[in-house]
Design a protein around this motif. Structure first.
Motif, PDB file in Angstrom:
ATOM      1  N   SER A  63       0.834  -1.209   0.000  1.00 16.01           N
ATOM      2  CA  SER A  63       0.000   0.000   0.000  1.00 16.01           C
ATOM      3  C   SER A  63       0.864   1.253   0.000  1.00 16.01           C
ATOM      4  N   GLN A  64       2.047   1.164   0.608  1.00 19.49           N
ATOM      5  CA  GLN A  64       2.972   2.307   0.532  1.00 19.49           C
ATOM      6  C   GLN A  64       3.363   2.564  -0.918  1.00 19.49           C
TER       7      GLN A  64
ATOM      8  N   LEU B 329     -12.847   8.248   0.374  1.00 22.37           N
ATOM      9  CA  LEU B 329     -13.203   7.055  -0.401  1.00 22.37           C
ATOM     10  C   LEU B 329     -14.472   6.457   0.184  1.00 22.37           C
ATOM     11  N   MET B 330     -15.302   5.928  -0.693  1.00 19.39           N
ATOM     12  CA  MET B 330     -16.537   5.286  -0.233  1.00 19.39           C
ATOM     13  C   MET B 330     -16.623   3.917  -0.882  1.00 19.39           C
ATOM     14  N   ASN B 331     -16.993   2.929  -0.119  1.00 17.71           N
ATOM     15  CA  ASN B 331     -17.165   1.599  -0.711  1.00 17.71           C
ATOM     16  C   ASN B 331     -18.498   1.585  -1.448  1.00 17.71           C
ATOM     17  N   MET B 332     -18.408   1.856  -2.732  1.00 15.82           N
ATOM     18  CA  MET B 332     -19.634   2.061  -3.510  1.00 15.82           C
ATOM     19  C   MET B 332     -20.410   0.777  -3.747  1.00 15.82           C
ATOM     20  N   HIS B 333     -19.871  -0.314  -3.228  1.00 15.57           N
ATOM     21  CA  HIS B 333     -20.606  -1.568  -3.388  1.00 15.57           C
ATOM     22  C   HIS B 333     -21.386  -1.928  -2.148  1.00 15.57           C
ATOM     23  N   LYS B 334     -21.245  -1.120  -1.116  1.00 11.58           N
ATOM     24  CA  LYS B 334     -21.967  -1.407   0.131  1.00 11.58           C
ATOM     25  C   LYS B 334     -23.139  -0.453   0.264  1.00 11.58           C
ATOM     26  N   ALA B 335     -24.313  -1.011   0.509  1.00 12.79           N
ATOM     27  CA  ALA B 335     -25.485  -0.153   0.715  1.00 12.79           C
ATOM     28  C   ALA B 335     -25.312   0.633   2.013  1.00 12.79           C
ATOM     29  N   PHE B 513      -4.278   1.245   8.249  1.00  9.56           N
ATOM     30  CA  PHE B 513      -4.813   2.158   7.236  1.00  9.56           C
ATOM     31  C   PHE B 513      -4.734   1.528   5.839  1.00  9.56           C
ATOM     32  N   GLY B 514      -3.564   0.969   5.525  1.00 14.33           N
ATOM     33  CA  GLY B 514      -3.375   0.326   4.220  1.00 14.33           C
ATOM     34  C   GLY B 514      -4.311  -0.855   4.036  1.00 14.33           C
ATOM     35  N   ASN B 515      -4.527  -1.588   5.117  1.00 19.19           N
ATOM     36  CA  ASN B 515      -5.404  -2.753   5.028  1.00 19.19           C
ATOM     37  C   ASN B 515      -6.851  -2.348   4.768  1.00 19.19           C
ATOM     38  N   VAL B 516      -7.301  -1.303   5.439  1.00 17.16           N
ATOM     39  CA  VAL B 516      -8.663  -0.817   5.221  1.00 17.16           C
ATOM     40  C   VAL B 516      -8.805  -0.334   3.776  1.00 17.16           C
ATOM     41  N   GLN B 517      -7.797   0.401   3.337  1.00 16.45           N
ATOM     42  CA  GLN B 517      -7.825   0.931   1.977  1.00 16.45           C
ATOM     43  C   GLN B 517      -7.976  -0.173   0.931  1.00 16.45           C
ATOM     44  N   ASN B 518      -7.315  -1.295   1.168  1.00 18.98           N
ATOM     45  CA  ASN B 518      -7.246  -2.328   0.132  1.00 18.98           C
ATOM     46  C   ASN B 518      -8.229  -3.474   0.308  1.00 18.98           C
ATOM     47  N   ASN B 562      -7.689   0.993  -8.199  1.00 17.40           N
ATOM     48  CA  ASN B 562      -9.064   1.490  -8.110  1.00 17.40           C
ATOM     49  C   ASN B 562      -9.542   1.483  -6.653  1.00 17.40           C
ATOM     50  N   MET B 563      -8.768   2.135  -5.817  1.00 16.50           N
ATOM     51  CA  MET B 563      -9.084   2.183  -4.380  1.00 16.50           C
ATOM     52  C   MET B 563     -10.457   2.778  -4.134  1.00 16.50           C
ATOM     53  N   TRP B 564     -10.931   3.545  -5.090  1.00 15.35           N
ATOM     54  CA  TRP B 564     -12.220   4.208  -4.902  1.00 15.35           C
ATOM     55  C   TRP B 564     -13.382   3.349  -5.387  1.00 15.35           C
ATOM     56  N   ARG B 565     -13.099   2.122  -5.830  1.00 19.15           N
ATOM     57  CA  ARG B 565     -14.125   1.120  -6.166  1.00 19.15           C
ATOM     58  C   ARG B 565     -15.147   1.660  -7.166  1.00 19.15           C
ATOM     59  N   TRP B 566     -14.656   2.366  -8.162  1.00 19.35           N
ATOM     60  CA  TRP B 566     -15.578   3.013  -9.103  1.00 19.35           C
ATOM     61  C   TRP B 566     -15.855   2.082 -10.280  1.00 19.35           C
ATOM     62  N   GLU B 567     -17.131   1.802 -10.499  1.00 16.86           N
ATOM     63  CA  GLU B 567     -17.536   0.892 -11.558  1.00 16.86           C
ATOM     64  C   GLU B 567     -18.418   1.662 -12.531  1.00 16.86           C
ATOM     65  N   ASN B 568     -17.909   1.902 -13.741  1.00 11.06           N
ATOM     66  CA  ASN B 568     -18.642   2.688 -14.719  1.00 11.06           C
ATOM     67  C   ASN B 568     -18.210   2.211 -16.108  1.00 11.06           C
TER      68      ASN B 568
END
Lengths: 354, 655
Positions: A63-64, B329-335, B513-518, B562-568
């Protein structure tokens, strides 16, 4: 396990042992058994705890990389990197097999493996590098804080009705509750900024140990040491003051006074020696916890030591470094407890093993 | 008592001996070099590392204490923030931080493309570049380094080994100064992968004549490395608090000697402690360039030392051209975050003026788009978007863009007592300093959007889910390890709470933090630095806007982009198309604008601001740092800007 003897006049209920007396060697063997059991449990818990942390050394590194502009990595790159790192770091295989390997390494060779954040350098090297700084600073300051605090506490307790004693007590009461961080910042502000007598941060150059270097080490360590001593002796003042005041009221001290024993002898030989035992226990445990390092001091003064090593290991998920540093602490505290159990009779002749 | 005295003396001696044992010996520098500080001018101030202060440029370290200070082998994960990237290594191509353009450093020119598929390249090296030990740099070093990368798969820990060995198909030396490379896929980003994008390069040449002597490159720490840059490591703290670099006598034949003579004979990277004590050292002129000092501390320091200056005398005072921005960032796959109405409601419930004033004293530059609004990217991507943003409407016809955000912020700052002379006055200046505008703060419209998807406020004023339970939103933010983000995060949570969103701001350590992000399963929302795009080549960050990067909502498998989980779907197509053309193509840039429109429509994540690079400088010993009125580079002590800085600073004459 020790028993109080007849003639123990400190108010605790007298216990007469009815069970068969335990031999000294039997006693030491049982203590050693407990000691190794504690080490086994502590070291096992140390293995599992970091694994339950919501962090992972490999993902942390990845992640870094991902967060750095210009480091775009596709899934294939990352999959290969994950495999490589897991293999190199020894994080493959089941948790149990890793645990068995860990116990073997630690108990048989005292080897904690490589640091993940500085692979492949062994964790032991980092610990051996940081340890002298931690021991040097904390052995000195813990001992001095203990000596100064207990001396001042003894005077304050023994001469409790004197104005000077009240002043000493006030010093203890004032310093003790100040959070260390604030106290250290006050010292920095006054002694390194307003009156720049000491450096704001530590800078010690590598090289052979010359007189100049020794001076440099002392100069750079003086302010961190001063803050630790000041922060440390407040509690010692208060506890020793209470103990010595209580001891002074004991019948055997009254008897000594009525017998015409000089006040100094009474203070040192009657009150101090009897009030000392709990303080020695506290000192021994403090000595054990020295191996935790002094994180705040190290952070504030940029001073090297085990505290920052441990902190960095937590931040980067460096399991092996955590194992090494925490195991050191467990061994130190357990050993200090064992030693104090074995050495009590030397400090208090009323205690005898049967 | 005598025994006690002896005991104390004994303990002090033992303590001293222990400390002394822990101090390793300093190795010698290159042959013939004088010890640091031997040439000290009479009466001049000396640094703690024995160099004349007037000849030493001192940077606060970016990463504070290095965990692996003696690891200087670039084939491994090494102590990167110690000046290696800036002063020690050399790269085929470097990036100009003022323009975003690549320029040749070790290479003589930009690569020659040998086929229409953009997979074969010929590179010519500059002649006359030497390693710091006097050996000439040639293609032998390049080929040896690439061999080491491929031979080191599975053994070397630098992540770039994986990157490059998947990127390069073959390579060969043509002559002493020429080599060719074939890539696996079309490589329009060749100069920024084999050279520097912004932060660093995936390819760092190592000296063949040194490394080939080592049997195990993974075990080789390369301490006191032979360098291509004009400086070499003179001394370093084995405990990781500082590292001293010294100028090579033959700096002219180093990797970037052609840029001109670096003025400081020594450059020291040192950690001066936490901000509370660091600011005191700064006031005492102990160092020259800080790294991310908080606005409050900078003001305090300036009041005590008039030599301390910021990038600009006008608000927001600091340079805002960092590659990355802050965003939620928002997990756009979670209601319910899978609904654009909810994501837009969150955006419109965010009072960014308040957030910026509370967290960074109003010293920030807003960006509503998922990239940073910099001098480089503004004309290419922001300016074309402004008319569209002004007309953009949500499904209910509401126009969410507020072009007056900057001028309103200036008004707020004026009311707060910021002197008129420190505020931008023309619309252009306001736009340059505070951004093109931002989303309106409109809780009423947010409430309307929420209601449209069945989320209404309860009697306590908190939004509920369609099933009537209170919507509890987790916002993960950095803990003490990033205080600016920590403050911004708490301010965002505060703003949302005021708007009726039940937020739990959870601080986490950097490892978590990195784990949550990924990890999809762990992410709901988080404040993160996002979309690190510095040059017009957005693919550096957006390459992962593709279906293969999308995971299940609660997947525990780690995402790799695609950390922002954007699906388009439309965005997927556009990005796929952009990968088939040179990044300088106009179509490439038009695609960038189209992707931005898709992103805004979806509210892919809530971008907030450029990272406020609060980097004050101290002009007591050195002057000529990059400033708004002297903008030759971004004012950072990292990236290529550090190279330009050491060439452009001048001593003030203070001893």
């Amino acid at each position: 396990m020790y028993v109080r003897q007849r003639g123990d006049l400190r108010g605790a209920p007298l216990r007469l042992r009815m069970e068969p007396p335990m031999g000294l060697f039997q006693y030491i063997a049982s203590r050693l058994g407990v000691y190794f059991f504690v080490l086994f449990i502590g070291i096992s818990v140390t293995f599992f705890l970091p694994r339950f942390m919501p962090s992972d050394p490999i993902e942390n590194y990845i992640s870094q990389l991902q967060n750095q502009a210009g480091q775009a990595m596709n899934p294939d790159d990352i999959a290969r990197l994950r495999t490589t790192l897991a293999e190199l770091y020894g994080l493959e295989g089941s948790l149990f097999s890793q645990y068995v390997g860990y116990l073997k390494r630690v108990f048989l060779t005292f080897d904690f493996g490589p640091s993940f954040s500085s692979f492949p350098r062994p964790v032991t090297e980092f610990i051996l590098q940081a340890l002298p700084w931690t021991l040097g600073l904390l052995l000195t300051t813990t001992t001095l804080a203990w000596l100064i605090g207990n001396t001042v506490g003894l005077l304050a307790g023994f001469f409790h009705n004197k104005r000077a004693a009240t002043v000493l007590e006030v010093i203890g009461v004032t310093i003790y509750p100040i959070p260390y961080y604030i106290l250290a910042l006050i010292f920095i502000l006054v002694l390194a900024y307003i009156f720049p007598l000491f450096p704001l941060s530590t800078t010690i150059r590598p090289g052979p140990l010359t007189f100049e270097k020794i001076k440099n080490i002392l100069y750079n360590s003086a302010l961190p040491a001063l803050t630790l001593i000041t922060a440390g002796f407040g509690w010692n003042i208060l506890s020793m003051k209470s103990l010595s005041y209580a001891t002074k009221q004991e019948p055997f001290v009254n008897f000594a006074r009525l017998k015409g024993t000089p006040p100094r002898t009474m203070m040192v030989s009657y009150v101090f020696r009897n009030a000392l035992l709990p303080q020695i226990t506290a000192l021994a445990l403090s000595m054990g916890s020295i191996f935790n390092g002094a994180l705040l001091t190290e952070m504030l003064f940029s001073y090297p030591g085990l505290g920052l090593l441990m902190r960095s290991a937590v931040g980067s998920g460096d399991y092996n470094m955590l194992y090494g540093t925490i195991t050191m602490t467990i061994i130190a505290v357990a050993t200090a407890t064992l030693l104090i159990d074995l050495l009590y009779p030397l400090f208090d002749p009323r205690i005898r093993y049967r | 008592m005598k025994r006690s005295v002896w005991l104390v003396a004994l303990l002090a001696f033992v303590a001293l001996a222990l400390v002394a044992c822990g101090a390793p010996a300093a190795p010698a520098g290159p042959a013939g070099e004088a010890a640091a500080g031997e040439a000290a001018p009479a009466g001049g101030v000396m640094t703690d590392v024995g160099t004349p202060r007037s000849e030493t440029l001192i940077f606060q370290t970016f990463d504070r204490k290095a965990a692996n200070p003696d690891q200087m082998n670039p084939l491994m994960a090494y102590a990167v923030w110690r000046g290696f990237r800036e002063l020690g290594w050399g790269y085929l191509w470097e990036t100009d931080t003022g323009t975003g353009e690549s320029y040749p450093e070790l290479a003589e020119s930009m690569p020659e493309v040998l086929n229409d598929e953009y997979t074969k390249f010929r590179i010519k090296l500059k002649e006359g570049i030497y390693w710091s030990d006097g050996v000439e740099f040639t293609t032998d070093d390049v080929i040896y380094t690439l061999d080491a990368y491929f031979d080191g798969i599975g053994k070397l820990t630098n992540g770039n080994i994986s990157r490059l060995t998947n990127y390069i198909k073959s390579y060969e030396a043509i002559d002493k100064y020429t080599f060719e490379v074939e890539t696996v896929n079309p490589a329009y980003d060749f100069t920024t992968v084999m050279g520097v994008y912004t932060w660093a390069s995936a390819f760092i040449p190592v000296p063949k004549h040194i490394f080939e002597q080592e049997e195990d490159l993974a075990a080789f720490r390369n301490t006191y490395p032979v360098t291509l840059g004009p400086y070499f490591v003179k001394e370093y703290d084995p405990n990781g608090f500082w590292q001293l670099w010294e100028l090579r006598e033959d700096w002219e034949r180093s990797a970037w000697g052609w840029m001109g003579e670096p003025k400081p004979k020594w450059v020291l990277y040192k950690d001066f402690g936490p901000e509370e004590s660091r600011v005191l050292a700064f006031v005492q002129n102990q160092y020259d360039v800080d790294t991310f000092m908080s606005p409050d501390s900078i003001k305090g320091a300036q009041q005590r030392n008039d030599k301390i200056t910021t990038f600009s005398p006008k608000m927001p005072y600091h340079n805002m051209d960092d590659a990355c921005g802050y965003g939620v960032l928002m997990n756009m796959h979670k209601a319910p975050l899978d609904k654009p109405e909810v994501r837009w409601a969150l955006a419109l419930s965010l009072d960014l003026k308040d957030v910026g004033i509370n967290s960074v004293s109003g010293e920030f530059k807003a960006s509503p788009l998922p990239m940073v609004d910099t001098q480089i990217l503004r004309p290419i991507y922001f300016d074309p978007m402004i008319p569209w943003l002004n007309e953009f409407t949500l499904a209910d016809g509401y126009k969410p863009f507020d072009p007056d955000f900057g001028s309103d912020l200036v008004e707020r700052l004026r009311e707060m007592g910021i002197p008129e002379s420190e505020l931008p006055d023309t619309p252009e200046e306001i736009s340059t300093n505070f951004g093109i505008g931002y989303w309106k703060y409109d809780p009423a419209e947010a409430e309307k959007l929420m209601a449209s998807v069945g989320m209404n406020k309860n009697a306590d004023g908190f939004y509920t889910l369609p099933d009537g339970t209170v919507w509890e939103l987790e916002l993960v933010i950095p803990g003490d390890w990033n205080k600016v983000m920590q403050r911004v995060g708490f301010s965002i949570a505060d703003s949302w709470r005021k708007a009726g969103i039940q937020v739990n701001a959870r601080q986490v350590d950097n490892a978590e933090f990195g784990n949550v992000q990924n990890t999809n399963a762990l992410l709901t929302t988080m404040l993160n630095w996002t979309n690190c795009i510095f040059t017009p080549n957005y693919l550096n960050s957006w390459f992962s806007i593709a279906p293969e990067y999308i995971m299940e909502p609660n997947s525990t498998e780690l995402i790799t982009g695609n950390m922002w989980r954007w699906e388009n779907e439309r965005a997927f197509e556009l990005i796929a198309e952009s990968k088939t053309m040179p990044t300088t193509d106009q179509r490439f840039r038009d695609i960038g604008v189209e992707v931005l429109k898709e992103f805004v429509t979806d509210m892919g994540y809530i971008n907030i601001m450029n990272i406020p690079t609060t980097i004050p400088t101290n002009e007591y010993y050195w002057t000529g740092y990059p400033k708004q009125d002297n903008y030759y580079a971004v004012p950072y002590s990292w990236w290529s800007s550090a190279k330009e800085m050491v060439v452009n600073v001048e001593p003030t004459g203070m001893k």
